[in-house]
Scaffold this active site. Structure first.
Site, short mmCIF file in Angstrom:
data_model
loop_
_atom_site.label_atom_id
_atom_site.label_comp_id
_atom_site.label_asym_id
_atom_site.label_seq_id
_atom_site.Cartn_x
_atom_site.Cartn_y
_atom_site.Cartn_z
N ASP A 274 0.85 -1.20 0.00
CA ASP A 274 0.00 0.00 0.00
C ASP A 274 0.88 1.24 0.00
O ASP A 274 0.96 1.97 0.98
CB ASP A 274 -0.92 -0.03 1.22
CG ASP A 274 -1.93 1.12 1.18
OD1 ASP A 274 -2.50 1.34 0.11
OD2 ASP A 274 -2.13 1.78 2.22
N ILE A 275 1.55 1.45 -1.12
CA ILE A 275 2.52 2.54 -1.22
C ILE A 275 1.80 3.75 -1.81
O ILE A 275 1.69 3.87 -3.03
CB ILE A 275 3.69 2.15 -2.16
CG1 ILE A 275 4.19 0.74 -1.87
CG2 ILE A 275 4.80 3.19 -2.12
CD1 ILE A 275 4.96 0.53 -0.62
N GLU A 276 1.28 4.61 -0.98
CA GLU A 276 0.49 5.73 -1.51
C GLU A 276 1.32 7.01 -1.50
O GLU A 276 0.95 7.99 -0.88
CB GLU A 276 -0.81 5.87 -0.73
CG GLU A 276 -1.62 4.57 -0.75
CD GLU A 276 -3.07 4.75 -0.38
OE1 GLU A 276 -3.60 5.87 -0.53
OE2 GLU A 276 -3.69 3.77 0.09
N GLN A 277 2.48 6.95 -2.17
CA GLN A 277 3.37 8.10 -2.18
C GLN A 277 3.50 8.68 -3.57
O GLN A 277 3.47 7.95 -4.56
CB GLN A 277 4.76 7.67 -1.67
CG GLN A 277 4.75 7.18 -0.23
CD GLN A 277 6.02 6.40 0.12
OE1 GLN A 277 7.12 6.82 -0.22
NE2 GLN A 277 5.86 5.27 0.78
#
Ligand SMILES: *[C@@H]1O[C@H](CO)[C@@H](O)[C@H](O)[C@H]1NC(C)=O
Ligand SMILES: *[C@@H]1O[C@H](CO)[C@@H](O)[C@H](O)[C@H]1NC(C)=O
Ligand SMILES: *[C@@H]1O[C@H](CO)[C@@H](O)[C@H](O)[C@H]1NC(C)=O
Length: 361
Positions: free
Chosen positions: A127-130
């Site tokens: 869940d890499i929300e960058q």
């Protein structure tokens, strides 16, 4: 006094051996077979995010295929999920700046893999929300992270699943310029977050749907047009809504926003269970926007300020969910399963059942 060095060495070796044996064999399930990772793959995914509540036993286990957890590890949940042939996977994030360094990347993957193994889990949801700039070191590191995580999990936990969360559309939406086709190829599938679509999309400063129909479907078309196999896409729908405080409400129910609304906390996320309770005492009752195909309502807060709440319910969800078989997507899922009211109240029970049923209309 004390043990001679050789004896001490032997004792340490023995303790070390015991530690290995304990760590690798302490299955918490009554039936040790339930500690085996889930091996079967199913054609249709129902991918569930479990975040904090303890009501997982009341989820609709006839539908679920994967539980991705942001909550603390629960051995009971692992044993139960495995007894239903359901994968129980870790979820998490890592700073992309850090994992540009391959050594740090490998160490992070190893740590997550060992954690999953020690808890008899079945994979990882990245869940890499960058924000990522196209062609930046982070851009390449992210693709490598997906590749290396998937390879490590598949190798060490047979049958395991590695998935990746993407925004509702590719093409640098939410400043996330990823290598979407590469990432889709390198993991088991993408969970598409068809929500948090900002009302800035519209030209006016008015409140709008969290997951409008047209934009949602357009997002899938864009992923597919990039060349991504529809079987690599799971539709993520919201089981929560947004509460906007209106500067004013027009006669035709437009909630005009304070300009700063979207920057501060004037737009609040609200769980479905809360929304259903508020709806009952709202000013307007349930209204329907036929363009966005979403329900909403207006209410007055205790200070007399007017609010508008936009959310998803079985009607708006079924419309979107119908697109899953139509476009041959891999499945459907939600953020997040905990938001429904799992109490024994008959009205809530019916609402909760209908939300689960709306996933496969
Ligand atoms: C995306 O990733 C794939 C798989 O690693 C690679 O073959 C491709 O060249 C990448 N595309 C871009 C634009 O970086
Ligand atoms: C979305 O809206 C546009 C413009 O109104 C329309 O042309 C298009 O057909 C709609 N797409 C879907 C999937 O409904
Ligand atoms: C809504 O109000 C009606 C009438 O007061 C009540 O019977 C019903 O249980 C309420 N529903 C919820 C979800 O609170």
């Amino acid at each position: 006094m004390g043990l001679p060095p050789a004896g001490l060495g032997a004792l340490w070796s023995l303790l070390f051996l015991m530690k290995i044996l304990l760590c690798s064999s302490l299955c918490p399930c009554l039936d040790p077979a339930l500690c085996e990772p889930v091996a079967e793959t199913r054609d249709f995914e129902v991918f569930v995010f479990h975040v904090r509540e303890k009501n997982w036993l009341l989820y609709d286990w006839t539908q679920i295929t994967t539980v991705a957890t942001f909550a603390e590890y629960e051995p009971d949940l692992m044993c139960f999920a495995h007894s239903k042939g359901v994968r129980y996977v870790l979820s998490g994030d890592v700073s992309l700046k850090d994992i540009v360094d391959p050594k740090i990347r490998t160490a992070w993957i190893t740590e997550k893999l060992e954690l999953a193994q020690s808890q008899f889990m079945d994979g990882f949801n990245l869940d890499i929300e960058q924000p990522v700039l196209k062609g930046s070191p982070e851009y390449y590191a992210l693709t490598a992270l997906v590749q290396e995580t998937t390879e490590a999990f598949h190798r060490e936990i047979p049958g395991s699943q590695v998935t990746f969360d993407v925004p509702w559309a590719p093409n640098c939406v939410a400043a996330r310029c990823y290598n979407y086709t590469g990432i889709a190829d390198l993991c088991d599938f993408l969970f598409v977050m068809s929500y948090d679509m900002p009302p800035q999309l519209f030209t006016e400063w008015v409140a709008g749907a969290n997951s409008p129909y047209n934009e949602t479907l357009t997002g899938y078309d864009q992923f597919i047009n990039l060349g991504i196999n529809p079987k690599k896409l799971v539709m993520g729908i919201p089981w929560y809504g947004y509460d906007y405080e209106c500067l004013k409400l027009t006669k035709d129910n437009k909630c005009i926003l304070f300009k700063e609304s979207l920057l501060d906390s004037a737009a609040q996320q609200v769980p479905y269970s809360t929304i259903m309770k508020q709806l009952n005492s709202s000013l307007s009752g349930r209204l329907w926007d036929d363009f966005q195909k979403s329900p909403f309502f207006n209410y007055l807060d205790t200070q007399g300020n007017i609010h508008q709440v936009w959310y998803d319910d079985p009607e708006s969800i079924s419309l979107k969910a119908a697109y899953v078989p139509k476009r041959s997507l891999r499945g459907i899922g939600m953020w997040n399963a905990d938001t429904l009211d799992y109490s024994s109240d008959p009205v809530s029970k019916k609402q909760t059942k209908m939300m689960w049923q709306a996933l496969t209309p």
